[in-house]
Design a protein around this motif. Structure first.
Motif, PDB file in Angstrom:
ATOM      1  N   SER A   1       3.630  -5.873  -0.858  1.00 47.94           N
ATOM      2  CA  SER A   1       4.378  -4.679  -1.225  1.00 47.94           C
ATOM      3  C   SER A   1       3.893  -3.458  -0.457  1.00 47.94           C
ATOM      4  CB  SER A   1       4.216  -4.404  -2.724  1.00 47.94           C
ATOM      5  OG  SER A   1       4.801  -3.167  -3.067  1.00 47.94           O
ATOM      6  N   THR A   2       4.802  -2.528  -0.261  1.00 50.96           N
ATOM      7  CA  THR A   2       4.440  -1.251   0.355  1.00 50.96           C
ATOM      8  C   THR A   2       3.800  -0.323  -0.670  1.00 50.96           C
ATOM      9  OG1 THR A   2       6.561  -0.237  -0.216  1.00 50.96           O
ATOM     10  CG2 THR A   2       6.423  -1.376   1.916  1.00 50.96           C
ATOM     11  N   GLY A   3       3.875  -0.692  -1.954  1.00 55.27           N
ATOM     12  CA  GLY A   3       3.415   0.175  -3.028  1.00 55.27           C
ATOM     13  C   GLY A   3       4.569   0.929  -3.665  1.00 55.27           C
ATOM     14  N   ASN A   4       5.762   0.779  -3.084  1.00 61.52           N
ATOM     15  CA  ASN A   4       6.959   1.406  -3.622  1.00 61.52           C
ATOM     16  C   ASN A   4       8.036   0.335  -3.722  1.00 61.52           C
ATOM     17  OD1 ASN A   4       9.410   2.726  -4.045  1.00 61.52           O
ATOM     18  ND2 ASN A   4       8.870   4.477  -2.762  1.00 61.52           N
ATOM     19  N   VAL A   5       8.305  -0.109  -4.923  1.00 65.68           N
ATOM     20  CA  VAL A   5       9.270  -1.190  -5.123  1.00 65.68           C
ATOM     21  C   VAL A   5      10.649  -0.809  -4.604  1.00 65.68           C
ATOM     22  CG1 VAL A   5       9.909  -0.534  -7.479  1.00 65.68           C
ATOM     23  CG2 VAL A   5      10.091  -2.914  -6.777  1.00 65.68           C
ATOM     24  N   TYR A   6      10.985   0.468  -4.676  1.00 63.08           N
ATOM     25  CA  TYR A   6      12.295   0.910  -4.188  1.00 63.08           C
ATOM     26  C   TYR A   6      12.393   0.750  -2.666  1.00 63.08           C
ATOM     27  CZ  TYR A   6      12.594   2.784  -8.882  1.00 63.08           C
ATOM     28  OH  TYR A   6      12.599   2.911 -10.254  1.00 63.08           O
ATOM     29  N   ALA A   7      11.306   1.030  -1.964  1.00 62.56           N
ATOM     30  CA  ALA A   7      11.286   0.812  -0.510  1.00 62.56           C
ATOM     31  C   ALA A   7      11.329  -0.679  -0.209  1.00 62.56           C
ATOM     32  CB  ALA A   7      10.038   1.443   0.100  1.00 62.56           C
ATOM     33  N   ASP A   8      10.639  -1.465  -1.014  1.00 61.04           N
ATOM     34  CA  ASP A   8      10.586  -2.908  -0.801  1.00 61.04           C
ATOM     35  C   ASP A   8      11.967  -3.552  -0.898  1.00 61.04           C
ATOM     36  OD1 ASP A   8       7.856  -2.647  -0.520  1.00 61.04           O
ATOM     37  OD2 ASP A   8       7.391  -3.380  -2.529  1.00 61.04           O
TER      38      ASP A   8
END
Length: 119
Positions: free
Chosen positions: A7-14
């Protein structure tokens, strides 16, 4: 073998959301608002009266459906719940990279002092 993606740490970005940074900030603010309401053992109607939101709109926000609610309104909700909200703009970055927006919750600000008038 199980494949996984870090994960990038941001689920919305993922998941490819175009406004991922804004959505993450709103999710963090909504979570904190929900925690405060739960701690106070308020019904959604009691909370909506204090926050100036309709109960259905508050319910949607607490369930992660906050597209119709601005970040400014969510910050106002936190202030209505007795929280001090500070917006801090950091110094210029050395690189030309875009800056970031982050939500940081403090237990108590060391600068928090009551004025002589109690305001």
């Amino acid at each position: 073998m199980i494949e996984f993606e870090e994960s990038t740490g941001n689920v919305y970005a993922d998941i490819g959301q175009k406004d991922a940074a804004e959505m993450l900030v709103k999710a963090q603010l909504a979570t904190k608002i929900g925690e405060i309401i739960k701690t106070r053992k308020w019904t959604q109607q009691e909370a909506s009266d204090v926050l100036g939101l309709s109960q259905p709109k508050l319910s949607k926000m607490l369930r992660g459906q906050f597209r119709g609610i601005s970040e400014a309104k969510m910050l106002d909700c936190l202030a209505c719940l007795g929280r001090d909200v500070q917006i801090v703009v950091g110094p210029a970055r050395r690189s030309v990279a875009v800056g970031r927006v982050a939500v940081v919750f403090a237990a108590r600000s060391p600068q928090h002092r009551r004025s002589p008038q109690g305001l």
